[in-house]
Design a protein around this motif. Sequence first.
Motif, PDB file in Angstrom:
ATOM      1  N   PHE A  23       1.982   6.677  22.318  1.00  0.00           N
ATOM      2  CA  PHE A  23       0.884   7.597  22.028  1.00  0.00           C
ATOM      3  C   PHE A  23       0.112   7.781  23.332  1.00  0.00           C
ATOM      4  N   TYR A  24      -0.200   9.019  23.665  1.00  0.00           N
ATOM      5  CA  TYR A  24      -0.849   9.328  24.927  1.00  0.00           C
ATOM      6  C   TYR A  24      -2.264   9.834  24.677  1.00  0.00           C
ATOM      7  N   TRP A  25      -3.230   9.098  25.220  1.00  0.00           N
ATOM      8  CA  TRP A  25      -4.629   9.535  25.117  1.00  0.00           C
ATOM      9  C   TRP A  25      -5.004  10.122  26.477  1.00  0.00           C
ATOM     10  N   LEU A  26      -4.894  11.448  26.582  1.00  0.00           N
ATOM     11  CA  LEU A  26      -5.021  12.158  27.851  1.00  0.00           C
ATOM     12  C   LEU A  26      -6.125  13.210  27.775  1.00  0.00           C
ATOM     13  N   PRO A  27      -6.626  13.654  28.927  1.00  0.00           N
ATOM     14  CA  PRO A  27      -7.681  14.675  28.921  1.00  0.00           C
ATOM     15  C   PRO A  27      -7.152  16.099  28.805  1.00  0.00           C
ATOM     16  N   ASP A  28      -5.824  16.281  28.751  1.00  0.00           N
ATOM     17  CA  ASP A  28      -5.269  17.632  28.709  1.00  0.00           C
ATOM     18  C   ASP A  28      -4.545  17.888  27.394  1.00  0.00           C
ATOM     19  N   GLN A  29      -3.893  19.048  27.318  1.00  0.00           N
ATOM     20  CA  GLN A  29      -3.278  19.493  26.070  1.00  0.00           C
ATOM     21  C   GLN A  29      -2.061  18.676  25.661  1.00  0.00           C
ATOM     22  N   ARG A  30      -1.573  17.804  26.538  1.00  0.00           N
ATOM     23  CA  ARG A  30      -0.428  16.974  26.186  1.00  0.00           C
ATOM     24  C   ARG A  30      -0.819  15.757  25.361  1.00  0.00           C
ATOM     25  N   SER A  31      -2.091  15.516  25.191  1.00  0.00           N
ATOM     26  CA  SER A  31      -2.565  14.318  24.503  1.00  0.00           C
ATOM     27  C   SER A  31      -2.035  14.244  23.073  1.00  0.00           C
ATOM     28  N   THR A  32      -1.702  13.029  22.663  1.00  0.00           N
ATOM     29  CA  THR A  32      -1.303  12.779  21.278  1.00  0.00           C
ATOM     30  C   THR A  32      -2.448  13.063  20.318  1.00  0.00           C
ATOM     31  N   PHE A  33      -3.658  12.916  20.801  1.00  0.00           N
ATOM     32  CA  PHE A  33      -4.832  12.934  19.940  1.00  0.00           C
ATOM     33  C   PHE A  33      -5.654  14.203  20.123  1.00  0.00           C
ATOM     34  N   THR A  34      -6.505  14.454  19.160  1.00  0.00           N
ATOM     35  CA  THR A  34      -7.389  15.609  19.200  1.00  0.00           C
ATOM     36  C   THR A  34      -8.159  15.634  20.518  1.00  0.00           C
ATOM     37  N   ARG A  35      -8.147  16.765  21.177  1.00  0.00           N
ATOM     38  CA  ARG A  35      -8.805  16.864  22.480  1.00  0.00           C
ATOM     39  C   ARG A  35     -10.332  16.878  22.342  1.00  0.00           C
ATOM     40  N   GLY A  36     -10.992  16.538  23.449  1.00  0.00           N
ATOM     41  CA  GLY A  36     -12.443  16.587  23.472  1.00  0.00           C
ATOM     42  C   GLY A  36     -13.116  15.244  23.347  1.00  0.00           C
ATOM     43  N   PHE A  37     -12.303  14.178  23.219  1.00  0.00           N
ATOM     44  CA  PHE A  37     -12.869  12.841  23.079  1.00  0.00           C
ATOM     45  C   PHE A  37     -12.078  11.923  23.994  1.00  0.00           C
ATOM     46  N   SER A  38     -12.737  11.360  25.002  1.00  0.00           N
ATOM     47  CA  SER A  38     -12.032  10.662  26.073  1.00  0.00           C
ATOM     48  C   SER A  38     -11.786   9.194  25.741  1.00  0.00           C
ATOM     49  N   PRO A  39     -10.758   8.583  26.371  1.00  0.00           N
ATOM     50  CA  PRO A  39     -10.432   7.170  26.095  1.00  0.00           C
ATOM     51  C   PRO A  39     -11.442   6.189  26.650  1.00  0.00           C
ATOM     52  N   SER A  40     -12.414   6.647  27.446  1.00  0.00           N
ATOM     53  CA  SER A  40     -13.497   5.768  27.889  1.00  0.00           C
ATOM     54  C   SER A  40     -14.722   5.895  26.983  1.00  0.00           C
ATOM     55  N   LEU A  41     -14.661   6.832  26.028  1.00  0.00           N
ATOM     56  CA  LEU A  41     -15.760   7.126  25.097  1.00  0.00           C
ATOM     57  C   LEU A  41     -17.008   7.624  25.814  1.00  0.00           C
ATOM     58  N   ALA A  42     -16.818   8.234  26.984  1.00  0.00           N
ATOM     59  CA  ALA A  42     -17.962   8.712  27.768  1.00  0.00           C
ATOM     60  C   ALA A  42     -18.769   9.756  27.023  1.00  0.00           C
ATOM     61  N   THR A  43     -18.149  10.458  26.072  1.00  0.00           N
ATOM     62  CA  THR A  43     -18.882  11.452  25.286  1.00  0.00           C
ATOM     63  C   THR A  43     -19.927  10.803  24.377  1.00  0.00           C
ATOM     64  N   LEU A  44     -19.778   9.509  24.116  1.00  0.00           N
ATOM     65  CA  LEU A  44     -20.756   8.796  23.296  1.00  0.00           C
ATOM     66  C   LEU A  44     -21.847   8.162  24.135  1.00  0.00           C
ATOM     67  N   GLY A  45     -21.541   7.833  25.386  1.00  0.00           N
ATOM     68  CA  GLY A  45     -22.489   7.150  26.248  1.00  0.00           C
ATOM     69  C   GLY A  45     -21.787   6.017  26.980  1.00  0.00           C
ATOM     70  N   SER A  46     -22.570   5.114  27.538  1.00  0.00           N
ATOM     71  CA  SER A  46     -22.010   3.989  28.291  1.00  0.00           C
ATOM     72  C   SER A  46     -21.649   2.855  27.337  1.00  0.00           C
ATOM     73  N   VAL A  47     -20.604   3.074  26.571  1.00  0.00           N
ATOM     74  CA  VAL A  47     -20.160   2.086  25.591  1.00  0.00           C
ATOM     75  C   VAL A  47     -19.626   0.861  26.331  1.00  0.00           C
ATOM     76  N   PRO A  48     -20.044  -0.348  25.957  1.00  0.00           N
ATOM     77  CA  PRO A  48     -19.521  -1.554  26.599  1.00  0.00           C
ATOM     78  C   PRO A  48     -17.993  -1.591  26.528  1.00  0.00           C
ATOM     79  N   PRO A  49     -17.336  -2.050  27.606  1.00  0.00           N
ATOM     80  CA  PRO A  49     -15.868  -2.003  27.655  1.00  0.00           C
ATOM     81  C   PRO A  49     -15.169  -2.637  26.468  1.00  0.00           C
ATOM     82  N   LEU A  50     -15.682  -3.745  25.952  1.00  0.00           N
ATOM     83  CA  LEU A  50     -14.998  -4.413  24.847  1.00  0.00           C
ATOM     84  C   LEU A  50     -15.046  -3.567  23.571  1.00  0.00           C
TER      85      LEU A  50
END
Length: 431
Positions: A23-50
Amino acid sequence: MPRFTLRLSATDDIPADEATSSFYWLPDQRSTFTRGFSPSLATLGSVPPLNVDVVRVALTAFAADRTVPRKGYGANWNRRQLELEVPVSDAAVWNGVADELAGVLGFLSGDRWSLSFIQQLELVETLTPDEISVTPQRVVLLSGGADSAIGGLYSRSLLATDQQHVLLSHYNNTMLAPIQRHIATELQRLIPGPSQEHVVVHLGRRSERIDGTSYPSESTTRSRSLLFLALGLAVASLHQVPLWIPENGFASINPPLGPERLGSLSTRTTHPKFLQDLAAVLTKVGAHAVIENPFAHVTKGEMYRRVVDLVGAEEASSFLSATHSCALTGQRAHGISSDRPCGVCFGCVLRRASFAASEVPDLSDYIAPSSDPAVQKWLDSKSVEQPVRNFIHRGVRARDLTTLSLPDDYRLRDVLDLCQRGIQELRSLYQ
């Protein structure tokens, strides 16, 4: 054993076997997942890494759950064996609890899971999230169902005018989004004063792999609740506040309707053992994991009466009838809007019984009964009404509850009393 790896980057030329097992969590159209939500969760804020890691684990499990079809139906589901490899911020810490976390996931889905973790370099994100100006008292999961809506209403009733809470909604089925937004708006209208943030996350596995081939599709996504919780904890971790997962205690314990439903058909999405064990594992690795169910010891009908106490019977009727508790998803195949509840799945039966027991008028537009023979045949094949009638007749005994894996701090006599009150509410539907 199906094995899947979550990958946060991809080359231009991907081997077919890697595309099938990744499964590929990518920032482009090839992503397995719905676009617009990044794997660092930066859209939510500075979420702690864990807590970012928790979401990655949950999303990988959700994708695998959807990708490996079950064999058999009803009470004859098979127990799948699934293996996941997930990139995280601290592989050593996560590998130390891999077996425990796999056990928690297995309790939730009824499958056997094997988890392993690999070290992932920190991702650099340039997204700027919307900042929440006031530290919230809590984060409340808002699914679109009646219980979560009541949780939001109750939470607002506890807030001072200078306080706020955050509602967190997740959807994969786009039908839920307008229902969630409507409930959030109604909460502010019904209890004006406190401020409120509504965070909506559209995140799910797409229908095609990165190489364009189609994924298999399994509809019984038990692991979705883990993803919902993980996203809620991510937002709660920003402020180190509790996460509420509002669900009536009777449904959470979910005594099986019959002996054949002890395993595969006994859902555990808010089961107290699942919530406690998940929190224990996440706390062990250092992730934020304060999870609370404010309605763990009350029935759904009792929750409905609480709404009446807060806003009155007329408003309660309109508010609760606009929520969506139906578990079925096959409406469109019969030319019926997907937001119409069937009326005969367990979620709908419990909902109808709660309206009846609380004497709140039910304005829901149920499909059942239907004048269309094909639709009625479909409804009959999905109906749990006869098993519910049998369950009401049989009742629950203390020894029945020993099979439900309840935590040690749940006193058996209190659970028995809760179940008897829940059964009485179901009985009110058929009097």
